[in-house]
Design a protein around this motif. Structure first.
Motif: not given
Length: 697
Positions: A156-176
């Motif tokens: 519901e953010s007023r500014n565009r928040f990253p989509l779910k696929g992008t969020c998972l990509g960021i999460y995955s890269r941090v872990l790996n």
């Protein structure tokens, strides 16, 4: 484990290996039985890596190693199965076993993720997991990330928040990569940098949701395995279960995978890794070349290094050119590939006027080689980025040369390219419902029902632009609708000069692109490429007509050959070409800005990976290698100077010393008319339409 002696065993089961391959296969056995050092096999391109690893596994078993206590880690299930098959074939010959004799299997052979899942299941109770845990695939993990994203209010953010696929990509890269979130956002997802705090909150909630549901995602299989190995007692217990741990393609591992290996076998005894630092090109997936560069001194024993330099794929002149390119690498395991395949034909460095000339030359060359007896399937065109083949794809379609493309979508199939073309098609033909339905839903606030209502109104309209302007959209879409209506009126103006209409459509579409796609900067390159291509056509009508002559049929690497032809040319990104080989290879756009990509020169590490990409491309060729250097590119909106041609320089990776290994050829410019010929006179419109209807009566 004992095996029956062969009645007439071969004099030397390793006879088909060269001396370096034999050193790798026999390390720690026979005369070197007391050598417990870890083994690093630097396997140059085309040096028989898989054959060597299979012989090593078979040789260990021949010398008493228990297959049940061997772990073989590969990067795909198919690679693991192929390795088992090869090991079995070597043992069959080496032990003189009859065909019906059951061969030892390798129960712990598979991918890092597959083996990790088995170990986590087995040790679940001791590491705080429930044995009944399930594993979420990529789609399920994205959906769960999306649910959590919605639940904590980020959708519901007023500014565009990253989509779910992008969020998972960021999460995955941090872990790996084991890098902090701030660094990952800065280096890989800069457009998401403002959301660091919210992303931390999201990822924490995502982890909690997985734990509540007793679910692990793909990355957890490595993370939990690594954390399990961080417990000294468990690490020692698991390490004792496996006398030998062998890892293929080690240059493609990430830091998490390296941690697992080091914690499980801290002394390195029984560890073999095989790979080539010069072919480490998957940093975008989280892989790091540091794993293979630092391997020799990471264990309590210094590793033994065996280098495979004899190449069985390419001719010597191709290898000399490839060696010259990689020799300038800042840091590497030294090697110089050589071959017994002599040839008087050097690799070629070809200068062409521009991208249109490049496409024309490649099409000419592949046809010429086909006529000389080389099938299209034995030829490949490689490129750094999928968009680099756009002009060539159109040229191949023009000449009816079938091709299959690997490494993402065909240029014309990309959603953002189809969006922009649909804007032009709808302006060209207001009754075209497919284009109209797609375009109108690009306007924020317009859904399928509203789009259908508009198209019904425009179906018989005498003045389509006026009908669209007067259309009453939903209140939330009113402002954006007026801008779209103004654009449509301009595109319908008969006095507008091509390709100014495409540029107007692009300017309207770019804000929609940024709103719809998280990776808008990368997709914008495709949009710019489409505008450049348009310059080669006389009118909008001809542009759309020619593009339609190449209908999109294949949407992924897995969909097979999208042609009925028995022969086809291979187009591939360099990343997708790794591990492949062809008789002839043409590499497009070997200029600064393309190889290396102007988006990958921010750090020395990025630049070195770009050098390795070119090396990988070159070493795919068996007999013919052509590096193509367009001398100029058409660039739009370059500051106050407006649109203009810019001159490109040869890739910095081919200095004068390396260039001396090539035959340098300048291909002269050839005048070409990109337009469609008028052809024979068309039949009267009504007659054709009546015939078309009658065929279905």
């Amino acid at each position: 484990m004992q095996y029956p002696s062969a009645p007439q065993p071969p004099a030397d089961p390793l006879a088909d290996l060269n001396p370096r391959q034999r050193d790798a296969a026999t390390h720690g056995t026979g005369a070197t039985a007391g050598d417990t050092r870890p083994l690093l096999v630097i396997a140059g391109a085309g040096s028989g890596k898989t054959n060597t690893l299979a012989h090593r596994v078979a040789n260990l078993i021949r010398h008493g190693a228990d297959p049940q206590r061997m772990m073989l880690l590969t990067f795909s299930r198919r690679a693991a199965q192929e390795m088992e098959r090869r090991v079995g074939a070597v043992l069959q010959r080496a032990l003189g076993l009859p065909q019906a004799q059951a061969l030892p299997n390798l129960p712990w052979s598979g991918t890092f993720h597959g083996i990790g899942a088995r170990l986590l299941r087995e040790y679940a109770g001791r590491i705080g997991l429930e044995e009944s845990f399930t594993i979420a695939d990529r789609g399920d993990a994205e959906d769960l990330m999306g649910m959590v994203r919605h639940d904590i209010g980020l959708a519901e953010s007023r500014n565009r928040f990253p989509l779910k696929g992008t969020c998972l990509g960021i999460y995955s890269r941090v872990l790996n990569t084991r890098e902090p979130l701030q660094r990952v956002l800065q280096d890989t997802y800069p457009w998401c940098g403002a959301w660091e705090g919210e992303l931390k909150k999201l990822f924490g909630a995502y982890v909690e949701a997985k734990q509540r549901q007793n679910v692990l995602d793909y990355d957890d299989l490595l993370l939990f395995w690594s954390e399990m190995m961080a417990e000294p007692a468990l690490a020692a217990e698991v390490g004792r279960r496996f006398d030998h741990v062998l890892v293929d393609e080690y240059q493609d591992t990430n830091r998490l995978q390296s941690e697992i290996l080091l914690r499980m076998k801290p002394s390195g005894e029984g560890v073999t890794v095989v790979g080539d630092d010069a072919q480490s090109i998957y940093a975008f997936r989280g892989a790091t070349v540091r794993n293979i560069l630092d391997f020799p001194r990471q264990f309590t024993q210094v590793a033994r290094v065996v280098t495979l330099e004899q190449n069985y794929r390419s001719t010597q002149p191709i290898l000399e050119a490839s060696n010259a390119v990689i020799a300038q690498a800042r840091e590497r395991h030294a090697k110089s590939l050589w071959s017994e395949r002599r040839s008087s034909r050097k690799a070629q460095l070809l200068l062409v006027p521009d991208e249109a000339g490049q496409a024309c030359w490649v099409a000419d060359q592949v046809l010429r080689q086909r006529e000389s007896g080389m099938p299209l399937k034995s030829q490949a065109v490689l490129f750094r980025t999928s968009t680099h083949s756009a002009a060539l794809e159109l040229e191949l379609a023009r000449r009816n040369i079938p091709f299959v493309k690997f490494g993402g979508l065909k240029f014309l199939e990309a959603a953002h390219v189809k969006d922009l073309l649909a804007v032009l098609r709808f302006a060209q033909n207001p009754r075209g419902r497919m284009a109209g339905f797609r375009v109108t839903q690009l306007v924020p606030g317009i859904g399928p029902a509203t789009a259908a209502r508009l198209l019904d109104a425009m179906g018989e309209a005498a003045q389509p632009a006026e009908t669209l302007r007067r259309f009453d959209p939903p209140a939330q879409a009113a402002r954006e609708w007026s801008q779209f209506a103004a654009l449509y009126a301009r595109l319908r103006d008969p006095d507008i000069a091509w390709p100014a209409d495409l540029e107007l459509a692009r300017d309207w579409y770019l804000p929609q692109l940024e709103r719809i796609h998280d990776d808008a900067p990368a997709r914008k390159l495709d949009v710019d490429q489409l505008v450049r291509l348009a310059r080669g056509y006389a009118s909008r009508e001809r542009f759309l007509t020619e593009l339609t002559l190449d209908p999109p049929q294949s949407t992924s690497d897995e969909s097979g050959v999208p042609h009925l032809d028995e022969d086809y040319l291979v187009l591939s990104t360099i990343h997708s070409a790794k591990g492949q080989e062809w008789k002839a290879v043409h590499v497009l756009n070997v200029v600064d800005g393309c190889i290396p990509s102007d988006m990958a020169t921010g750090t020395q590490e990025e630049l070195e990976e770009e050098r390795r990409l070119l090396y990988v491309a070159m070493t795919r060729a068996r007999e013919h290698l052509h590096l193509i250097v367009p001398q100029r590119f058409y660039v739009t909106q370059q500051g106050a100077g407006g649109d203009r041609h810019v001159y490109a320089g040869r890739s910095r990776f081919i200095g004068e010393a390396a260039a001396g290994m090539f035959d340098r050829i300048t291909w002269p410019a050839v005048a070409r008319d990109a337009s469609v010929g008028d052809g024979p006179a068309a039949a009267p419109v009504l007659q054709v339409r009546d015939r078309a209807r009658a065929a279905w009566r």
